[in-house]
Each structure stands twice: as structure tokens, then as C-alpha cells.
Design a protein around this motif. Sequence first.
Motif: not given
Length: 432
Positions: A38-42, A283-286, A312-316, A363-366
Motif C-alpha cells: 500500500g502506501a509503504t510501497y511508495g 512518487t517516480l522511481t527512475a 543505489n542505481q535509482r532515484l526516487r 515507474r510512477s506510483w500513487d
Amino acid sequence: MDVIVIGGGIAGIVTAYELHAAGHRVCVIERHATVAQGATYGQGGALLPSPLDVWFGPTFMASSRAKQSGMIAKTAFDGTARDFLKQLARLRDPEAFAAQYALLQPLVELSRRALGLIETQRELDYEQRVGMLHVFRHARELDEAQPAIDLLKRFGVAHRVLSPEQCVEAEPSVPDDPAFAGGVLLPAERTGNCPLLTKQLKQLLEDGGVQFRMSRQVAALQLDERRAAVQLASVGVGDERKRAADVEVISADAVVVAAGAGTPALVGGFASTPSLHPLRVHTLTAPVAYEERAPHVTVVDSVKRITMTRVNQRLRVGGAGVFQSIAKADKPADAGLARRAFDLLGQGTHDWIPGAARVSAARSWDGVRLLSADGLPAVGATPHPRLFVNAAHGPAGWGLACGSAKVVADLVSGLTPDIPADTLAALRIDRF
């Protein structure tokens, strides 16, 4: 004691962890097939909130700069939502803000200790990083943040107020053109991967004998003086007869509701109040685009409340709150509003860490988080002696759930939590 914890996000899992550590037998109920869905994921990354990034106070939703605040408010004629925003606006007064944060600060410190103890005892690696740089575009915005900076001094939080040149020196990914007013560096504040920690703790709990009931929806609570019970149904069951046949009742000595935005309906039978309301965040994870442009510390646009964290190799990139009526917040996000929110995050990334992330491949999340009108979470006992709650931590600082879990575990165990009495009273859900 037998304790049921409702919710498989960070709040529920860390509550189960503290209860299990205190010697209780614990069962966790989660409506998804696994935890941290749920909200934890983002979650955006920041472990603990500081006065600069709590979602209340002088710099939050300034009426003269509503379009620049990083919040999209669409309350229409919904009276409950409008009343909520009016209450939140009262904390823009510096004295009210300082008084309220003073109540929150002991929970922040307890959370710091609780999380640190989990890390050292279990030797967990959940992609932690150290350092947060809050940046301000205009001088007036830095002036408005002065009450928050004063609170950093008051509570002994390590920080440095930086000129634009010093900001660029501290974090070279921040561009020196166009010009900006400056920033505040919090060198000891940390970020981490909240879903990863949640899953690691879940594995430890399973190994320790904690039960998990996944894909189970809580239909109702049944409370009396001697026992508490939870009525369960499988998620996605078809017709009414199948649902009725699938209902299961399990009982315990106590129930802890840590169900995020679903908490008010379970605890009080209502979906929202003028003082507890859902907020949709994004959130955007790129992927990192260029290593030399990726930030070494977390960069926070303190006015728009956009947090840009290296994982790591991502930006949130997290933030972009959309505030609507409960009826609309309970439905899938409006496509137009979602596009505005993600554009806001993308623009923030371009403004403050240009070229660092491949936003086009993000990857987008809301999802919906529960926010309180006084800025404090809902933690601890309820008017019913067998019912407890751990919710409404807001969008900033998921680590607050850890200190809150310790408070709940102490109360269930009949112990006095290690926070002042006025803070404990200010956290109770029945303060509303």
C-alpha cells in the motif's frame, strides 16, 4: 498476550516486531498478497521528519503561493475536506507550529532510537544513505523557513545554513544557474528503502513464529471487556453467499489497527473526520542517467515538498500531494490530476538535479496516506481498553512508525512509554 495487528505496511510490521520482541503472540492481517503493497510501497525515502519537511507549519500551503506549494487542493464543496484544511492552516502561525512540533519531537527521537536498535541487533541493510539538503529558490521562502531553522537549533539537530555556493559545494548535482537563495544541510539525517526494510522484518517475524494472514480483508471488529475479535473475509470473493461462507472470526486479547488510510473506518466506523483525512501522494522511481550528475545526499525542495533520494542505481522522487474529498480519494486517481502531480515531480527533478534521472523511463506510483489536521500521528490507546492504533504518520518520515510501534507495544504490555505524558496524550486518536 495474543495480539492481532491489522495492516502489513511499515506501521503494522514494525508494530508486530515490537510486540513480538515484548513476548506477545502476534498475528498480522493484510489485505494484499504480501506486505509493503500500500502506501509503504511508495514512501519517498526520508526516515524521520525534521521541522523543515513536516507537512504543516509556516512554509506549507502558503495561500499567496498556492500554485507553488507542491499541493493540489481540489475540495470543491466538500465541507469535511475544507474544514480539515482550515485546521491545518492554523499551524502556519510560527508559535502554533513550534508548540506542535515540540510535542512531535520526543516521538522523533524515540523513533530514532527504536530504528537504530533494530538495525544494530539485526544488522539490516535497506539501502540507507546519510545527508539531506533542503534548498530554497527565493529569499522570502528561506525567510519563511526561519521558524523551522530555529527549531533545529532548539532541539540540537545538526545543521548548516548554506549559501548557494556552499550548497553546490556540498552537493555538486545542484546547478548554480538559475540562481537560488540557499539551503540548509542536515548532515546526519538519513534515508532508506522502506519497502525493503518492511519485507526484511516480515521474514524475521515469520522465522520467529509470527502468523501472517494474507489476502484477508477485515470486515468488522468485535470488542468487549474480556476479548477482542476480528471478522475476516477473503479479498475479491465473488457473490454475497460466497462472501458469507468465507467469513472467519479470530479473537485475541488486543487488536492494533495500523491500516493507514483505512484506520478511521475500522476504529470509529467512519472513513474520515474534519481532523483525519486521506492525502494522495505520488512518487517516480527512475534509473540514474549519469552517475556524475546523481546526488550523493537527498535533495529536498522545501517549499514544494519534493524529496529526491538516491537509492543505489535509482532515484526516487516523492511528493506532489493531491487533497480531495474522501469520496474521490477513495477512488482511482483522476488522470488529469495524476498527470499534473507527476509533471510537478518531473519538473522538480529537472530544476534541482538536472540530468541525474531518466524521468521518461520512471515507474510512477500513487497512493493514499492518512494525514491529521494537527500534524501529529494517531498512536496508542483508544477509549476501548483492548483497541490500539498506529497510523496517520503523514507523508514525511516513515520511521515515525517505529517509535510509534514501541509506544503501542509498551501500552499493550502495561508499561509506560518512554515519551513525555503531554506527547502521549497529544497522540491519542480520541483527541479529535
